[in-house]
Motif scaffolding. Structure first.
Motif, mmCIF file in Angstrom:
data_model
loop_
_atom_site.group_PDB
_atom_site.id
_atom_site.type_symbol
_atom_site.label_atom_id
_atom_site.label_comp_id
_atom_site.label_asym_id
_atom_site.label_seq_id
_atom_site.Cartn_x
_atom_site.Cartn_y
_atom_site.Cartn_z
ATOM 1 N N UNK A 298 0.835 -1.205 0.000
ATOM 2 C CA UNK A 298 0.000 0.000 0.000
ATOM 3 C C UNK A 298 0.869 1.255 0.000
ATOM 4 N N UNK A 299 1.906 1.276 0.831
ATOM 5 C CA UNK A 299 2.774 2.444 0.895
ATOM 6 C C UNK A 299 3.514 2.688 -0.409
ATOM 7 N N UNK A 300 4.019 1.626 -1.017
ATOM 8 C CA UNK A 300 4.722 1.784 -2.291
ATOM 9 C C UNK A 300 3.786 2.238 -3.401
ATOM 10 N N UNK A 301 2.555 1.731 -3.419
ATOM 11 C CA UNK A 301 1.617 2.173 -4.448
ATOM 12 C C UNK A 301 1.195 3.621 -4.229
ATOM 13 N N UNK A 302 1.145 4.054 -2.958
ATOM 14 C CA UNK A 302 0.800 5.451 -2.685
ATOM 15 C C UNK A 302 1.933 6.370 -3.105
ATOM 16 N N UNK A 303 3.170 5.959 -2.840
ATOM 17 C CA UNK A 303 4.319 6.776 -3.214
ATOM 18 C C UNK A 303 4.489 6.805 -4.730
#
Length: 108
Positions: free
Chosen positions: A66-71
């Protein structure tokens, strides 16, 4: 004296007068029969510490994806709409300001 508390889920499934409850007729009941019967809490399939470790790993993987897709998500591909007259404040006669313009328009 009450019998030793053996969870009935550990007993073999066949060879009982009552196969659902895994008991024979006339067997003495333990004083905490609710906990050791077939309707009591289930025996964990894996050790709870191993389950907690696996849950923590799964949550960490989910959170990192989730964090990588948000970044990695791109910026908005459009420019936000700007309204004249201080965000149409004069046109609608309101006091709330939706979005003020940063550049003053030239009036004709």
């Amino acid at each position: 004296m009450a019998p030793y508390p053996v969870n009935r889920q550990y007993l073999p499934p066949k060879g009982w007068d009552d196969p659902q409850m895994r008991r024979n007729f006339g067997d003495p009941l333990h004083e905490q029969e609710e906990l050791v019967s077939m309707w009591g809490p289930d025996i964990p399939v894996i050790d709870p510490s191993v389950a907690l470790k696996q849950f923590t790993i799964a949550f960490a993987i989910f959170a990192s994806i989730y964090g990588l897709s948000y970044i990695a998500s791109p910026q908005m591909p459009a420019i936000r709409r700007e309204y004249p007259h201080d965000g149409l404040q004069k046109a609608f006669g309101g006091h709330d300001q939706a979005r003020t313009e940063s550049v003053e328009e030239e009036e004709d």
